[in-house]
Motif scaffolding. Structure first.
Motif, short mmCIF file in Angstrom:
data_model
loop_
_atom_site.label_atom_id
_atom_site.label_comp_id
_atom_site.label_asym_id
_atom_site.label_seq_id
_atom_site.Cartn_x
_atom_site.Cartn_y
_atom_site.Cartn_z
N PRO A 89 116.86 -8.39 27.59
CA PRO A 89 117.87 -8.01 26.60
C PRO A 89 119.24 -8.58 26.95
CG PRO A 89 117.50 -6.20 28.12
CD PRO A 89 116.51 -7.28 28.49
N GLU A 124 117.44 -18.12 25.90
CA GLU A 124 116.34 -17.75 25.01
C GLU A 124 115.49 -18.97 24.68
OE1 GLU A 124 117.44 -15.57 21.55
OE2 GLU A 124 117.72 -13.71 22.67
N THR A 130 111.18 -13.98 23.36
CA THR A 130 110.81 -13.55 22.01
C THR A 130 111.06 -12.06 21.84
OG1 THR A 130 108.52 -13.21 22.73
CG2 THR A 130 109.06 -15.34 21.73
N ARG A 131 111.32 -11.67 20.62
CA ARG A 131 111.46 -10.26 20.29
C ARG A 131 110.06 -9.71 20.06
NH1 ARG A 131 116.81 -9.13 21.42
NH2 ARG A 131 118.04 -10.94 20.84
N ASN A 156 112.92 0.91 20.61
CA ASN A 156 112.87 -0.48 20.18
C ASN A 156 111.97 -1.29 21.10
OD1 ASN A 156 115.45 -0.59 18.25
ND2 ASN A 156 115.96 0.60 20.07
N ALA A 159 112.96 -7.48 24.03
CA ALA A 159 112.85 -8.93 24.12
C ALA A 159 112.28 -9.28 25.49
CB ALA A 159 114.22 -9.58 23.93
#
Length: 555
Positions: A89, A124, A130-131, A156, A159
């Motif tokens: 994150p 990233e 990736t999410r 949530n 990532a």
């Protein structure tokens, strides 16, 4: 004597996020780069799926016990990226405006969430972050999300730097990935650095730095035995025009402390303001009947998702309700579902309502019967940067106690009321979520045995604008010692309230063009502008406008 000393343009100490990223870019730009790594170099097939002493598990970790704080870190080529859970994150916006205990903004004015976002983009792209979706969540992550929803909270997916198509749920993610699924630096930046001519030398432990008459540095190292890290086999010296310190927040300040009598006075902040990222752990014993009745979740006949290592992946789900910039400092934190190796987990979890010591005894024995239904929640809060390193040991970052892994360090950490406030707030939130309607019984971990503990050490040579409270300027260069840069977790000014790998990596990417400029000033023919290790250029395009504004050299 000088003829026996090796020469390189850039000497990188450590091969984790800070070391691998800088090594790749500088080698790709044309510099001669040498990387010295204290730990061994294990290939994917050498990661063993057990926790036996002498296995890859004990070879690639460094567990250092201090006074009030114990630190678990990586000790191998790839550093912490080999042993991390790949949660990536970005730091919340409010983090960059934190004041901490100094009463003013800790971070340099030049670094904010907005200014760091292009560098986050580069990471990233380079690490294929990736999410994750809900289909990627483990059973434990889904259970944590369902419990949060039941208690009126949100959750949530995290990532992550994981190729989910290659992941086989082998259950040993923390001890290195055999299958190339986890985006450790051994599958991207380091191979790319090697392809551009960088040299990586494992089992080389740097002891101290001295100056050369020409204004460069000599890096003095010893050879570490491959099996017993307490044994050293000779020593050597490499001369470099630029030195990048990336040995980790538990070792970089110690190397610099040991170097002070050779280099001259170091900034006051070297070895001070250490942060454990405000970390705290809670373990819950789940009531499986209540989980089925209230949440509608069941392990299924013969399925043991809590048993032994059966969570499989790292954290997949987090609750970020308390990552709210409007809350007072030391009241903000994140909560992640996590797997932790059963050794420490079973020892440090406190038996609730125990009549005597909470970490052992009759009550603890009873809850151990239900270990297959344990769920660990990882809290990352805001601490007060209380850590201070004492005088360095004769060699290494600690006095090694065992053949591998275990050492006694000089770090002292005495939590302030602010830090305890953050921990208590996080403990209360976990308890409120998981004990609602009898879902579980929550057990905070004890500090009685090894003090506080962290897997994300930070801030021991932090950057900032104030020379009195920071060791580095906003380019990551060591104050008063031109040509020495620090790019590991020790450069981060304070606790981030989330997993720090993404931010450490982004700051290392951000430092590279400044290191290139310093190297060019010292006569190194090097440029900046390489694509991501995989060849992508979208992230590079995002940072080029920033470099032009700062008039830094590019390709």
């Amino acid at each position: 004597m000088s003829s026996a000393i090796e020469q390189t343009d850039v000497l990188v100490i450590g091969s984790g996020f800070g070391g691998a990223i800088t090594a790749y870019h500088l080698a790709a730009g044309g510099a001669k780069v040498t990387v010295l790594e204290r730990g061994p170099w294990l290939r994917d097939e050498e990661f063993e799926h057990d926790y036996k002493l002498g296995s890859s598990y004990t070879r690639i970790f460094d567990f250092t016990v201090g006074d009030g704080m114990s630190v678990l870190g990586g000790n191998c080529v790839g550093g912490g990226s080999v042993v991390y859970f790949a949660a990536m994150p970005r730091a919340p916006r409010f983090v960059f405006d934190r004041h901490g205990g100094i009463g003013r903004r800790m971070w340099p004015a030049a670094v904010s969430r907005d200014s760091l976002d292009p560098w986050y983009d580069r990471i990233e792209e380079s690490l294929s972050v990736t999410r994750q979706g809900w289909d990627d969540a483990s059973y434990a992550g889904g259970l944590w999300a369902a419990a949060c929803a039941h208690a009126g909270r949100t959750a949530n997916p995290l990532a992550a730097a994981i190729d989910t198509s290659a992941c086989v749920n082998c259950n040993f993610m923390m001890a290195g990935c055999r299958f190339g699924a986890k985006q450790s630096l051994t599958v991207n930046y380091l191979p790319a650095a090697l392809a551009h001519g960088a040299e990586i030398r494992p089992l080389h432990e740097v002891q101290y730095l001295t100056r050369t008459p020409a204004g460069g540095y000599r890096v003095h190292y010893t050879h570490v035995d491959d099996e017993d890290y307490r044994i050293q086999h000779g020593s050597g010296v490499i001369e470099a025009k630029i030195v990048v310190m990336a040995a980790g927040a538990g070792a970089t300040p110690v190397i610099l402390q040991r170097s002070e009598r050779h280099l001259g006075t170091l900034p006051h902040a070297v070895g001070r303001y250490f942060s454990g990222n405000g970390e705290r752990l809670n373990t819950a014993v789940l009531n499986e009947d209540k989980v089925a009745e209230i949440l509608g979740l069941s392990r299924g006949e013969g399925n043991l998702p809590y048993g032994a290592n059966a969570i499989g992946k790292g954290p997949t789900v987090a609750s970020w309700d308390k990552l709210d910039g409007s809350l007072p400092e030391y009241s903000r934190f994140s909560l992640e579902q996590l797997y932790f190796p059963p050794g420490l987990g079973t020892i440090l979890a406190q038996a609730p309502g125990a009549s005597g010591p909470a970490w052992f005894g009759r009550e603890k024995k009873e809850i151990l019967r239900n270990w297959k239904s344990w769920l660990t929640i990882f809290c990352m809060t805001e601490d007060d940067n209380e850590g201070v390193f004492g005088p360095p040991p004769a060699t290494g970052n600690s006095l090694r106690v065992s053949q591998q892994m275990l050492g006694r360090g000089t770090l002292s950490y005495q939590p302030t009321a602010n830090t305890w406030h953050g921990w208590h707030q996080a403990d209360a939130e976990v308890k409120e979520i998981l004990e609602k309607d009898g879902l579980a019984t929550v057990m905070p971990w004890t500090n009685d045995l090894v003090g506080a503990y962290t897997v994300h050490p930070l801030a021991s040579c932090r950057m900032g604008d104030d020379p009195h409270t920071s060791a580095l300027d906003d380019t990551s260069e060591l104050r008063g010692h031109r040509g020495v840069f620090v790019t590991d977790g020790s450069a981060v000014p304070g606790a981030l309230t989330v997993n720090p790998a993404m931010t450490i990596a982004a700051l290392a990417e951000r430092a590279v063009p400044h290191i290139v400029a310093a190297a060019r000033e010292r006569g190194v023919d090097v440029t900046y502008g390489a694509p991501s290790p995989g060849g992508a250029t979208r992230g590079r395009a995002g940072v080029l406008p920033l470099l032009r504004r700062e008039r830094l050299t590019t390709v």
